[in-house]
Design a protein around this motif. Structure first.
Motif, PDB file in Angstrom:
ATOM      1  N   PRO A  67      44.678  43.374  33.674  1.00 51.63           N
ATOM      2  CA  PRO A  67      44.143  44.564  34.333  1.00 51.63           C
ATOM      3  C   PRO A  67      45.272  45.436  34.872  1.00 51.63           C
ATOM      4  O   PRO A  67      46.147  44.940  35.591  1.00 51.63           O
ATOM      5  CB  PRO A  67      43.290  44.011  35.478  1.00 51.63           C
ATOM      6  N   GLU A  68      45.252  46.716  34.510  1.00 56.39           N
ATOM      7  CA  GLU A  68      46.391  47.573  34.871  1.00 56.39           C
ATOM      8  C   GLU A  68      46.493  47.779  36.383  1.00 56.39           C
ATOM      9  O   GLU A  68      47.599  47.796  36.932  1.00 56.39           O
ATOM     10  CB  GLU A  68      46.271  48.923  34.155  1.00 56.39           C
ATOM     11  N   ASN A  69      45.379  47.966  37.052  1.00 57.02           N
ATOM     12  CA  ASN A  69      45.377  48.160  38.518  1.00 57.02           C
ATOM     13  C   ASN A  69      44.283  47.381  39.238  1.00 57.02           C
ATOM     14  O   ASN A  69      44.332  47.237  40.455  1.00 57.02           O
ATOM     15  CB  ASN A  69      45.190  49.659  38.837  1.00 57.02           C
ATOM     16  N   MET A  71      43.180  44.424  39.785  1.00 58.90           N
ATOM     17  CA  MET A  71      43.295  43.199  40.581  1.00 58.90           C
ATOM     18  C   MET A  71      44.337  43.319  41.685  1.00 58.90           C
ATOM     19  O   MET A  71      44.642  42.337  42.364  1.00 58.90           O
ATOM     20  CB  MET A  71      43.608  42.001  39.681  1.00 58.90           C
ATOM     21  N   LYS A  72      44.889  44.512  41.856  1.00 58.70           N
ATOM     22  CA  LYS A  72      45.881  44.695  42.915  1.00 58.70           C
ATOM     23  C   LYS A  72      45.175  44.699  44.276  1.00 58.70           C
ATOM     24  O   LYS A  72      44.004  45.049  44.392  1.00 58.70           O
ATOM     25  CB  LYS A  72      46.665  45.984  42.663  1.00 58.70           C
ATOM     26  N   TRP A  73      45.918  44.331  45.294  1.00 60.24           N
ATOM     27  CA  TRP A  73      45.316  44.123  46.621  1.00 60.24           C
ATOM     28  C   TRP A  73      44.572  45.380  47.095  1.00 60.24           C
ATOM     29  O   TRP A  73      43.456  45.312  47.599  1.00 60.24           O
ATOM     30  CB  TRP A  73      46.397  43.691  47.618  1.00 60.24           C
ATOM     31  N   GLY A 104      46.193  37.543  35.263  1.00 57.29           N
ATOM     32  CA  GLY A 104      45.900  38.114  36.580  1.00 57.29           C
ATOM     33  C   GLY A 104      47.122  38.832  37.124  1.00 57.29           C
ATOM     34  O   GLY A 104      48.236  38.316  37.083  1.00 57.29           O
ATOM     35  N   HIS A 105      46.904  40.040  37.655  1.00 58.48           N
ATOM     36  CA  HIS A 105      48.030  40.878  38.099  1.00 58.48           C
ATOM     37  C   HIS A 105      47.569  41.743  39.258  1.00 58.48           C
ATOM     38  O   HIS A 105      46.702  42.564  39.050  1.00 58.48           O
ATOM     39  CB  HIS A 105      48.499  41.737  36.918  1.00 58.48           C
ATOM     40  N   THR A 106      48.087  41.639  40.425  1.00 58.47           N
ATOM     41  CA  THR A 106      49.097  40.720  40.927  1.00 58.47           C
ATOM     42  C   THR A 106      48.781  40.460  42.394  1.00 58.47           C
ATOM     43  O   THR A 106      48.119  41.293  43.011  1.00 58.47           O
ATOM     44  CB  THR A 106      50.531  41.294  40.745  1.00 58.47           C
TER      45      THR A 106
HETATM   46  C1  XIL Z   1      51.376  50.781  37.256  1.00 56.85           C
HETATM   47  C2  XIL Z   1      50.102  51.307  36.603  1.00 56.85           C
HETATM   48  O1  XIL Z   1      50.283  51.317  35.211  1.00 56.85           O
HETATM   49  C3  XIL Z   1      49.776  52.682  37.106  1.00 56.85           C
HETATM   50  O2  XIL Z   1      48.494  53.096  36.638  1.00 56.85           O
HETATM   51  C4  XIL Z   1      49.790  52.714  38.635  1.00 56.85           C
HETATM   52  O3  XIL Z   1      49.618  54.034  39.074  1.00 56.85           O
HETATM   53  C5  XIL Z   1      51.084  52.155  39.173  1.00 56.85           C
HETATM   54  O4  XIL Z   1      51.287  50.855  38.663  1.00 56.85           O
HETATM   55  N1  XIL Z   1      55.121  47.318  37.242  1.00 56.85           N
HETATM   56  C6  XIL Z   1      53.944  46.651  37.522  1.00 56.85           C
HETATM   57  C7  XIL Z   1      52.652  47.349  37.259  1.00 56.85           C
HETATM   58  O5  XIL Z   1      53.964  45.467  37.875  1.00 56.85           O
HETATM   59  O6  XIL Z   1      51.645  46.938  38.161  1.00 56.85           O
HETATM   60  C8  XIL Z   1      52.794  48.841  37.293  1.00 56.85           C
HETATM   61  O7  XIL Z   1      51.550  49.424  36.905  1.00 56.85           O
HETATM   62  C9  XIL Z   1      53.922  49.286  36.388  1.00 56.85           C
HETATM   63  C10 XIL Z   1      55.229  48.697  36.840  1.00 56.85           C
END
Ligand code: XIL
Length: 335
Positions: A67-69, A71-73, A104-106
């Motif tokens: 998941p790109e965003n 699962m972030k806190w 899972g990230h992060t």
């Molecule tokens: C990035 C996303 O791709 C963007 O949509 C968001 O605005 C910022 O974060 N390193 C990481 C990722 O570990 O979580 C980041 O993802 C890119 C750099």
């Protein structure tokens, strides 16, 4: 409704692209996930799972989603005790329906965390962090193949970044986070993830020294994630393989977690050819090290990529173009 000619043409072109990307395999050898015994993944934003053509190429080529965003806190708990699982659930459900695994990230990161953490005492931040790890990992217990437990904790010189976690909790926060994570979901592989750690340099050496010490102390850490956000304006990190080998020798797995290779815009054939050689070198380095278990890209199509928004003047960083056609980089990896 009456459509103007340009609209008709645009719709026809879009339909043609969708038909092409669904019907014609990108490679005669088969999809990317079928030509390797490594996990092949892509980061995905939940909102893009509404696009049929995007989904079709994603499930055809890749076996894992990050998941790109979602699962972030800051996404899952924007206010204390107020949870928002919509995006994360959508991604995990999609993965399960399509027999894909999830990275899972992060969990612990200095960025994209909710503001209220800044106002907590050390003791409260510690318990909030434990609770966050428990709650999020607990919700998806058994459904996540690997977790990025701690993200981007090092400075370029190999010292520890002065995040709120470092400042308030001290050095021990890393070992604590991994112990809490192991307890929360014993089936997930636990990783520490960072960028600019591809080659042997001060930063990757700081990471190396720390994970070596943590392993000796019995801290449950299974692997390191190397983000691999590269740019063709910099030389390819020539010690990539050698660097992976020293981590493997510690008994750790290595995952390429966020690969992309940005080029100066506008892209042209020569730039995409250079990009292809970078991608091929990443792919080959991973396949040369038996403990490199995963090759994941940070998005797979230039249609949806964080690069142009974050690095103005650079872009076209993915394996597929905006129309989901495979680029030279894809062809080089999977001829
Ligand atoms: C990035 C996303 O791709 C963007 O949509 C968001 O605005 C910022 O974060 N390193 C990481 C990722 O570990 O979580 C980041 O993802 C890119 C750099």
């Amino acid at each position: 409704m009456k459509l103007r000619l340009p609209q008709v043409l645009a719709i026809t072109a879009a339909a043609a692209v969708m038909a092409t990307s669904q019907a014609v395999p990108a490679s005669a050898a088969g999809p990317l996930k079928s030509i390797t015994n490594r996990v092949v993944g892509s980061a995905v934003a939940a909102q893009n799972l509404n696009e049929a053509d995007f989904k079709s190429v994603l499930t055809r080529e890749f076996g894992n989603i990050t998941p790109e965003n979602e699962m972030k806190w800051a996404s899952v708990e924007p206010n204390r005790g107020q949870y928002n699982w919509g995006g994360a659930d959508a991604i995990v459900n999609f993965a399960q329906q399509n027999r894909m695994t999830v990275r899972g990230h992060t969990l612990v990161w200095h960025s994209q965390y909710p503001n209220y953490l800044n106002n907590l005492s050390a003791a409260d931040l510690r318990s909030a962090t434990q609770q966050h790890i428990n709650t999020e990992m607990g919700r998806y217990k058994g459904k996540i193949r690997a977790w990025d437990v701690v993200n981007e904790m090092f400075n370029e010189d190999g010292s520890r970044r002065q995040s709120i976690f470092q400042q308030k909790l001290g050095d021990g926060y890393v070992a604590d986070a991994f112990r809490w994570a192991r307890a929360a979901d014993p089936s997930a592989k636990l990783y520490i993830n960072d960028y600019n750690t591809e080659g042997i340099n001060a930063k990757s050496t700081g990471l190396y020294n720390m994970v070596k010490a943590l392993k000796q102390q019995g801290v449950p850490i299974d692997g390191i994630g190397i983000q691999t956000h590269l740019a063709t304006k910099y030389a390819f990190p020539s010690s990539f393989r050698q660097n992976m080998e020293r981590f493997a020798a510690l008994g750790l797995d290595i995952a390429i977690t966020e690969a992309d290779v940005r080029v100066p815009l506008p892209a042209d054939a020569a730039k995409l050819n250079t990009q292809a050689s970078y991608y091929k070198q990443i792919w080959d380095a991973c396949h040369a090290v038996s403990r490199c278990v995963e090759f994941t890209t940070w998005g797979y199509t230039d249609r949806h990529s964080w690069i142009p928004g974050t690095f103005p003047g650079e872009g076209a960083a993915c394996l597929f173009d905006t129309n989901l056609r495979p680029k030279p980089a894809y062809q080089r990896i999977n001829p």
